[in-house]
Design a protein around this motif. Structure first.
Motif, PDB file in Angstrom:
ATOM      1  N   MET A   1       0.835  -1.169   0.000  1.00  0.00           N
ATOM      2  CA  MET A   1       0.000   0.000   0.000  1.00  0.00           C
ATOM      3  C   MET A   1       0.890   1.245   0.000  1.00  0.00           C
ATOM      4  N   LYS A   2       0.632   2.116  -0.959  1.00  0.00           N
ATOM      5  CA  LYS A   2       1.424   3.331  -1.077  1.00  0.00           C
ATOM      6  C   LYS A   2       0.507   4.541  -0.960  1.00  0.00           C
ATOM      7  N   ILE A   3       0.887   5.482  -0.142  1.00  0.00           N
ATOM      8  CA  ILE A   3       0.089   6.690   0.074  1.00  0.00           C
ATOM      9  C   ILE A   3       0.638   7.802  -0.812  1.00  0.00           C
ATOM     10  N   ASP A   4      -0.247   8.429  -1.564  1.00  0.00           N
ATOM     11  CA  ASP A   4       0.128   9.576  -2.391  1.00  0.00           C
ATOM     12  C   ASP A   4       0.040  10.832  -1.519  1.00  0.00           C
ATOM     13  N   TRP A   5       1.177  11.200  -0.938  1.00  0.00           N
ATOM     14  CA  TRP A   5       1.196  12.299   0.029  1.00  0.00           C
ATOM     15  C   TRP A   5       0.857  13.637  -0.618  1.00  0.00           C
ATOM     16  N   ALA A   6       1.215  13.822  -1.866  1.00  0.00           N
ATOM     17  CA  ALA A   6       0.904  15.080  -2.549  1.00  0.00           C
ATOM     18  C   ALA A   6      -0.607  15.241  -2.710  1.00  0.00           C
ATOM     19  N   ALA A   7      -1.275  14.165  -3.092  1.00  0.00           N
ATOM     20  CA  ALA A   7      -2.732  14.226  -3.243  1.00  0.00           C
ATOM     21  C   ALA A   7      -3.404  14.425  -1.886  1.00  0.00           C
ATOM     22  N   LEU A   8      -2.897  13.761  -0.862  1.00  0.00           N
ATOM     23  CA  LEU A   8      -3.464  13.926   0.479  1.00  0.00           C
ATOM     24  C   LEU A   8      -3.298  15.363   0.967  1.00  0.00           C
ATOM     25  N   GLY A   9      -2.140  15.944   0.742  1.00  0.00           N
ATOM     26  CA  GLY A   9      -1.903  17.333   1.113  1.00  0.00           C
ATOM     27  C   GLY A   9      -2.787  18.295   0.337  1.00  0.00           C
ATOM     28  N   SER A  10      -2.988  17.997  -0.928  1.00  0.00           N
ATOM     29  CA  SER A  10      -3.851  18.833  -1.759  1.00  0.00           C
ATOM     30  C   SER A  10      -5.295  18.805  -1.263  1.00  0.00           C
ATOM     31  N   VAL A  11      -5.791  17.624  -0.956  1.00  0.00           N
ATOM     32  CA  VAL A  11      -7.158  17.499  -0.434  1.00  0.00           C
ATOM     33  C   VAL A  11      -7.276  18.209   0.906  1.00  0.00           C
ATOM     34  N   PHE A  12      -6.275  18.061   1.749  1.00  0.00           N
ATOM     35  CA  PHE A  12      -6.293  18.741   3.050  1.00  0.00           C
ATOM     36  C   PHE A  12      -6.318  20.256   2.879  1.00  0.00           C
ATOM     37  N   GLY A  13      -5.479  20.772   1.998  1.00  0.00           N
ATOM     38  CA  GLY A  13      -5.410  22.215   1.780  1.00  0.00           C
ATOM     39  C   GLY A  13      -6.710  22.790   1.232  1.00  0.00           C
ATOM     40  N   VAL A  14      -7.283  22.115   0.245  1.00  0.00           N
ATOM     41  CA  VAL A  14      -8.530  22.602  -0.348  1.00  0.00           C
ATOM     42  C   VAL A  14      -9.667  22.542   0.654  1.00  0.00           C
ATOM     43  N   SER A  15      -9.743  21.467   1.418  1.00  0.00           N
ATOM     44  CA  SER A  15     -10.825  21.362   2.404  1.00  0.00           C
ATOM     45  C   SER A  15     -10.653  22.385   3.526  1.00  0.00           C
ATOM     46  N   LEU A  16      -9.434  22.679   3.905  1.00  0.00           N
ATOM     47  CA  LEU A  16      -9.187  23.687   4.935  1.00  0.00           C
ATOM     48  C   LEU A  16      -9.611  25.072   4.455  1.00  0.00           C
ATOM     49  N   VAL A  17      -9.222  25.423   3.237  1.00  0.00           N
ATOM     50  CA  VAL A  17      -9.585  26.729   2.683  1.00  0.00           C
ATOM     51  C   VAL A  17     -11.102  26.838   2.509  1.00  0.00           C
TER      52      VAL A  17
END
Length: 73
Positions: A1-17
């Motif tokens: 299992m590999k986590i796409d950290w860039a996508a996770l960070g992007s989702v976090f940033g957009v949801s925070l904003v």
């Protein structure tokens, strides 16, 4: 299992904003309603403040509806 950290960070940033913007917009609507009450008690009409508050609440409802639409489809 590999986590796409860039996508996770992007989702976090957009949801925070989006969350901060939606809460800020709702708060602006509540503050406008409070100013409308104060203007009415002071003898003014308070109509511009009420109109602004309703616009803020309508934008909040539109954003929530769009989010539900994105989840459902």
């Amino acid at each position: 299992m590999k986590i796409d950290w860039a996508a996770l960070g992007s989702v976090f940033g957009v949801s925070l904003v989006a969350t901060v913007a939606l809460v800020g917009l709702f708060t602006l609507g509540v503050v406008s309603l409070t100013k409308q009450e104060a203007a009415t008690q002071a003898g003014g009409s308070g109509t511009p403040a009420r109109t602004g508050a309703y616009a803020c609440f309508a934008l909040c409802a539109a954003a929530v509806s769009y989010g539900i639409y994105l989840i459902v489809t």
